[in-house]
Design an enzyme around this catalytic site. Structure first.
Site, PDB file in Angstrom:
ATOM      1  N   ASN A 626       0.208  -0.041  -8.698  1.00 22.55           N
ATOM      2  CA  ASN A 626      -0.098   0.347  -7.356  1.00 22.55           C
ATOM      3  C   ASN A 626      -0.186  -0.747  -6.430  1.00 22.55           C
ATOM      4  O   ASN A 626      -0.788  -1.631  -6.361  1.00 22.55           O
ATOM      5  CB  ASN A 626      -1.514   0.794  -7.490  1.00 22.55           C
ATOM      6  CG  ASN A 626      -2.165   1.500  -6.162  1.00 22.55           C
ATOM      7  OD1 ASN A 626      -1.836   1.024  -5.041  1.00 22.55           O
ATOM      8  ND2 ASN A 626      -2.778   2.549  -6.315  1.00 22.55           N
ATOM      9  N   LYS A 628      -0.839  -1.232  -3.503  1.00 22.05           N
ATOM     10  CA  LYS A 628      -1.899  -1.281  -2.472  1.00 22.05           C
ATOM     11  C   LYS A 628      -3.136  -2.212  -3.167  1.00 22.05           C
ATOM     12  O   LYS A 628      -3.333  -3.125  -2.502  1.00 22.05           O
ATOM     13  CB  LYS A 628      -2.330   0.027  -1.950  1.00 22.05           C
ATOM     14  CG  LYS A 628      -3.282  -0.140  -0.867  1.00 22.05           C
ATOM     15  CD  LYS A 628      -3.746   1.142  -0.512  1.00 22.05           C
ATOM     16  CE  LYS A 628      -4.340   1.137   0.835  1.00 22.05           C
ATOM     17  NZ  LYS A 628      -4.663   2.414   1.479  1.00 22.05           N
ATOM     18  N   GLU A 700      -5.517 -12.728 -11.764  1.00 26.52           N
ATOM     19  CA  GLU A 700      -5.594 -14.236 -11.762  1.00 26.52           C
ATOM     20  C   GLU A 700      -4.555 -14.782 -11.172  1.00 26.52           C
ATOM     21  O   GLU A 700      -4.804 -15.822 -10.495  1.00 26.52           O
ATOM     22  CB  GLU A 700      -5.574 -14.679 -13.418  1.00 26.52           C
ATOM     23  CG  GLU A 700      -6.776 -14.885 -14.058  1.00 26.52           C
ATOM     24  CD  GLU A 700      -7.592 -13.594 -14.428  1.00 26.52           C
ATOM     25  OE1 GLU A 700      -8.879 -13.638 -14.375  1.00 26.52           O
ATOM     26  OE2 GLU A 700      -7.135 -12.474 -14.621  1.00 26.52           O
TER      27      GLU A 700
END
Length: 733
Positions: A626, A628, A700
């Site tokens: 995804n 976004k 991360e």
């Protein structure tokens, strides 16, 4: 049998977004119950010693106060160290709340006041008097560096001849960098609400990154049957590693509930959020040797970090220096200094956040010494193998990150001379750095169930700490099962669901996502098998002529609703559960995410104030489920990096062993005014080895390299190299 059109790869809104923005989402400290009691923690005011006496008499006189628990007045707990270990424990003897009279650090919980409401509990807690026998303590890493001992965790073995090659290198850098203690400060403080059930079982809402980890911890510490303990974490308001281990409010709330046989909530104050794990302070020495053209011939990374006296916390601090660049002569060392503090804890990009900061600053110093462009230096030392493991990378589009990031940033227009670029009275600096994080996959399970209405429910005991786990898992399930996203529900945050690892390390999508995909693929096979038994025309169709899409099985111009197939099945539904494990094809390869970060700063030449005006982060993380939510992860990571570079630092009064700035007013974190334009680029990267999804995770990598790029930009702007972080006005002036 592929689902079309794909849902994976679409920048979709969060499935839980509406619940969050409308306040319907309930967090651990918000679940109501009539008669719920509240606990307030009484913390130690010394750093080391023993408790001689706890006087609770005045607190118990306050109307509405029900009980005061301490090491002499509490339910029975295990006396074995191993029973206090958890899935993220460090080596040693884990902290045992209210276990005995020993004081191990300033801020340690020594008592719990339980009252009818929070205000009463807090007031009564202020009346508890504690008499100590105080002992000499040490909380300053830099004051006792000579007392360090060898870390128990192994570093990759030395390779080649570092000393010999460094001694004869044409260009050398020998620099030492300091990083500060940083504390997790999620918006939601740690809280545990323990509902005591009539049968003696406990239903617990906890702020955690692993409900099953907490369940197992309570099972061992209190001797409770696992079927009597259910831990829930439906919503988590940020954690960043702070919820990987059960924090002390959880056992304290359970102690009170068991002691009183009533429901109890314990919420830590913002100040108490500074009394458990954190990113540890480090001193790191980098020695780089290179040929005249900038090729690395020798690399040494020696790090010293703090830990507690009861656990040896280690993280991958120096390994990155042996893998990010090509070099045949590498020496790495990592030592620990035990102090009278709580054990450090994994914090977003643990190890890499600090270790790559030092490495990438040293690389910038090497570029300056060699009179090379910092970007060209990194390109010249690109490694297609992980030197620590001796394995090729499954994929590594770092060169593409360099190219695309530089192009978007306009790096070609950089004047290499320090103090050469200006905007009015501000000095302008451009800096860059590389980033790396391991792409891991853990064993995980998931269950998928398709009912007669065509609705798919998928479940796993993972959590969503704000990353969008529920959304991406729903996307993976929709694609794998051939359903619309609105026909999928993903259940999570419940210890009773199929086994999942802790949510951390950027491995949730690769681990749980793989299990979700596999469960839905098996489910789809069951649907097809059932359909073939009732639709003879399907029996002769080859698999590549059959598709699952939009809730239908389609073939030869015909389609059958999946709901119809499920409703007509023997049980009226289809179900599948799998345990997904890393594929054996990963073993010959090293797997990692990579990034290139470009930063522009403006420094007021009179006042020394630093403003980060632009950041471009180019990331290669395999398939992005995804874009976004992934972009949001990188944005957040960049802000964390800005904090590490310029803001975040725990100030400790070492005479008292006490953190002074234990609040959000004085512990500086970046705010809107500190954050300029951030551009995120996802570099295309295909990887069919890392896992079936081809996804590496992004939680991360957004942090890594940012602080170094800021520091390098500050040097370019001012000509002054700062090696202690965060960079503050006094050091720059």
């Amino acid at each position: 049998m592929n689902s079309m059109p794909p849902v994976i790869g679409q920048p979709l809104d969060r499935v839980d977004g509406m619940a969050k923005v409308t306040g319907q989402a309930r967090y651990a400290g918000e679940y109501p119950e009539a008669g719920l009691l509240h606990g307030s923690v009484v913390s130690s005011t010394i750093a080391r010693g023993r408790v001689l006496r706890i006087d609770s008499s005045q607190a118990l006189k306050v109307p509405g106060v029900i009980a005061v628990l301490d090491h002499a007045h509490r339910p029975a707990v295990s006396s074995y160290d191993d029973d206090y270990s958890d899935a993220d424990s460090a080596k040693g003897a884990p902290f045992r709340p209210l276990f005995n009279d020993r004081v191990l650090y300033n801020g340690q919980p020594l008592a719990l006041v339980v009252a009818e409401n929070l205000e009463l509990a807090c007031y009564a807690a202020s009346l508890v008097q504690i008499e100590y026998s105080e002992e000499a303590h040490q909380t300053d890493l830099l004051a006792v560096l000579d007392q360090s001992h060898q870390a128990p965790a192994k570093t990759p073995p030395a390779r080649g001849d570092f000393a010999g090659q460094f001694a004869k290198a044409a260009i050398t850098v020998d620099a030492t960098y300091l990083t500060a203690n940083e504390h997790h400060n999620p918006m939601e403080p740690h809280a545990s609400t323990v509902f005591y059930q009539a049968d003696g079982s406990l239903q617990i809402h906890d702020k955690t990154q692993g409900p099953q980890n907490c369940q197992d911890y309570l099972h061992k510490v209190f001797g409770l049957s696992k079927d009597k303990v259910r831990v829930l974490a439906a919503y988590v308001g940020g954690a960043f590693g702070s919820g990987l281990r059960p924090q002390y409010q959880l056992p304290l709330a359970v102690m009170a509930a068991l002691h009183l046989k009533r429901s109890v909530r314990v919420t830590l104050t913002r100040q108490q959020m500074f009394t458990f794990g954190y990113r540890p302070r480090t001193q790191q020495r980098l020695r780089l040797g290179a040929s005249a053209d900038g090729r690395l011939v020798a690399v040494a990374h020696d790090a010293i970090a703090q830990t507690s006296r009861f656990e040896d916390f280690t993280e991958h601090l120096v390994e990155w220096s042996g893998m990010l660049y090509r070099c045949d002569n590498v020496a790495l060392s990592y030592r620990l200094v035990p102090l009278d503090v709580f054990t450090p804890l994994d914090m977003r990009a643990p190890g890499a956040g600090s270790g790559v900061l030092a490495l990438e600053c040293a690389m910038d110093e090497l570029a300056c010494a060699a009179k090379l462009d910092p970007l060209e230096l990194r390109r010249a030392n690109f490694a297609d193998h992980n030197g620590n493991e001796g394995k090729p990378y499954s994929s590594k589009q770092l060169l593409a990150c360099y190219a695309q990031g530089a192009a978007h940033f306009g790096w070609a227009n950089r004047n290499p001379e320090p103090r050469s670029m200006r905007s009015g009275r501000h000095l302008v600096g451009w800096g860059m750095a590389g980033g790396v994080w391991e792409a891991m996959q853990m064993t995980a399970s998931a269950n998928a169930r398709l009912d007669g209405q065509g609705h798919l429910t998928v479940s796993s005991a993972t959590t969503d700490i704000g990353t969008g786990t529920g959304t991406v898992m729903s996307q993976i399930a929709a694609d794998a099962a051939g359903l619309r996203l609105e026909d999928v529900t993903f259940l999570l945050g419940d210890s009773s669901l199929p086994t999942a690892p802790l949510q951390g390390g950027s491995f949730t999508v690769s681990s749980v996502g793989s299990a979700v995909q596999q469960a839905c693929q098996i489910l789809r096979s069951k649907v097809l098998q059932s359909a073939r038994s009732t639709h003879p025309a399907l029996a002769s169709q080859p698999l590549d002529a059959i598709t699952f899409a939009d809730g239908y099985l389609q073939f030869d111009g015909q389609r059958i609703a999946l709901s119809e197939i499920a409703a007509k099945s023997k049980e009226g539904y289809f179900e599948a559960q799998v345990k997904a494990e890393p594929s054996a094809k990963r073993k010959p390869f090293s797997t990692a995410t990579h990034s290139a970060v470009f930063v522009e700063v403006q420094v007021d030449q009179d006042l020394g104030t630093i403003t980060v005006t632009r950041v471009v982060s180019a990331v290669a993380a395999g398939r992005v489920v995804n874009p976004k939510t992934a972009r949001s992860q990188i944005l957040g990571g960049v802000v964390w990096g800005l904090g590490m570079a310029l803001h975040e630092q725990a100030q400790t009064d070492h005479e008292q062993g006490r953190i002074l700035n234990h609040n959000l007013a004085e512990y500086h974190i970046p705010v809107n005014a500190d954050v300029g334009d951030i551009e995120v680029i996802f570099v295309e990267e295909q990887d069919d080895i890392v896992n079936e999804l081809g996804s590496k995770g992004v939680g991360e990598i957004g942090v890594v390299g940012v602080a170094a790029a800021v520091a390098n930009a500050v040097y370019h702007a001012t000509g002054k190299r700062i090696r202690a972080f965060p960079i503050t006005l006094d050091t720059l002036l």
